[in-house]
Design a protein around this motif. Structure first.
Motif, mmCIF file in Angstrom:
data_model
loop_
_atom_site.group_PDB
_atom_site.id
_atom_site.type_symbol
_atom_site.label_atom_id
_atom_site.label_comp_id
_atom_site.label_asym_id
_atom_site.label_seq_id
_atom_site.Cartn_x
_atom_site.Cartn_y
_atom_site.Cartn_z
ATOM 1 N N ARG A 125 3.648 -0.575 -9.091
ATOM 2 C CA ARG A 125 4.344 0.428 -8.275
ATOM 3 C C ARG A 125 3.365 1.455 -7.715
ATOM 4 N NH1 ARG A 125 8.432 0.348 -11.716
ATOM 5 N NH2 ARG A 125 7.585 2.025 -12.984
ATOM 6 N N ASN B 162 1.284 -0.087 -4.930
ATOM 7 C CA ASN B 162 2.074 -0.358 -3.730
ATOM 8 C C ASN B 162 2.557 0.916 -3.043
ATOM 9 O OD1 ASN B 162 1.825 -3.158 -3.835
ATOM 10 N ND2 ASN B 162 3.515 -3.338 -5.268
ATOM 11 N N GLN B 163 2.871 1.962 -3.818
ATOM 12 C CA GLN B 163 3.384 3.199 -3.228
ATOM 13 C C GLN B 163 2.294 4.034 -2.575
ATOM 14 O OE1 GLN B 163 5.535 5.102 -6.408
ATOM 15 N NE2 GLN B 163 7.383 3.896 -6.061
ATOM 16 N N SER B 164 1.053 3.880 -3.024
ATOM 17 C CA SER B 164 -0.022 4.718 -2.492
ATOM 18 C C SER B 164 -0.319 4.392 -1.028
ATOM 19 C CB SER B 164 -1.295 4.553 -3.309
ATOM 20 O OG SER B 164 -1.986 3.405 -2.891
ATOM 21 N N GLN B 165 -0.043 3.185 -0.590
ATOM 22 C CA GLN B 165 -0.270 2.718 0.773
ATOM 23 C C GLN B 165 -1.733 2.777 1.191
ATOM 24 O OE1 GLN B 165 2.441 4.993 3.177
ATOM 25 N NE2 GLN B 165 4.194 3.769 2.590
ATOM 26 N N GLN B 166 -2.620 3.084 0.240
ATOM 27 C CA GLN B 166 -4.047 3.061 0.551
ATOM 28 C C GLN B 166 -4.677 1.768 0.061
ATOM 29 O OE1 GLN B 166 -5.801 6.512 -1.193
ATOM 30 N NE2 GLN B 166 -4.944 7.904 0.313
ATOM 31 N N TYR B 167 -4.016 1.106 -0.871
ATOM 32 C CA TYR B 167 -4.589 -0.101 -1.460
ATOM 33 C C TYR B 167 -4.323 -1.317 -0.590
ATOM 34 C CZ TYR B 167 -5.704 2.233 -5.820
ATOM 35 O OH TYR B 167 -6.255 3.058 -6.758
ATOM 36 N N GLU B 168 -5.309 -2.180 -0.534
ATOM 37 C CA GLU B 168 -5.207 -3.432 0.189
ATOM 38 C C GLU B 168 -5.241 -4.549 -0.851
ATOM 39 O OE1 GLU B 168 -8.307 -5.844 3.013
ATOM 40 O OE2 GLU B 168 -8.303 -3.659 3.109
ATOM 41 N N TYR C 217 -6.577 -5.458 -6.152
ATOM 42 C CA TYR C 217 -6.361 -4.495 -5.068
ATOM 43 C C TYR C 217 -7.592 -3.611 -4.916
ATOM 44 C CZ TYR C 217 -1.474 -5.648 -6.118
ATOM 45 O OH TYR C 217 -0.303 -6.305 -6.362
ATOM 46 N N THR D 122 -9.013 0.094 -2.638
ATOM 47 C CA THR D 122 -8.844 1.142 -1.647
ATOM 48 C C THR D 122 -10.198 1.790 -1.413
ATOM 49 O OG1 THR D 122 -7.678 3.146 -1.003
ATOM 50 C CG2 THR D 122 -8.217 2.951 -3.309
#
Length: 106
Positions: free
Chosen positions: A35, A38-44, A59, A61
């Motif tokens: 979670r 996924n919530q940070s939106q910085q990780y690829e 993942y 970032t």
């Protein structure tokens, strides 16, 4: 350059390593880590490997905060146990893949 100097050079650029592991599946820790990533939106997402009932997720970032630091997160969940690992430092995906190759040469 030999493998040990590659590892030494990478270790000098790592500032933090955090590992949580358990001999049993710990869904609450795995789900919490997933979670957060996924919530940070910085990780690829680098990759996800699902094999023999074990799921490994990787993942990354870049430019963590206002620094050149990178956060690499590995989440492993399997019937044999769970692990979440985060490595923070100045490195890139190539460095991580080099470490994986060195680990397989043993």
């Amino acid at each position: 350059e030999d493998a040990s100097s590659d590892v030494r050079a990478l270790l000098n650029r790592i500032s933090t390593i955090r590992i949580i592991s358990h001999e049993e599946p710990l869904n609450e820790i795995i789900n919490s880590a997933r979670r957060s990533v996924n919530q940070s939106q910085q990780y690829e997402t680098i990759s996800q490997i699902n094999e023999n009932g074990s799921l490994s997720e990787f993942y990354i970032t870049e430019n963590l905060g206002n620094s050149k630091n990178v956060s690499f997160v590995m989440i492993i969940s399997s019937p044999q146990g769970s692990a979440v690992m985060e490595i923070v430092g100045e490195f890139d995906v190539k460095d991580i893949s080099r470490l994986a190759v060195i680990g397989q040469k043993k």
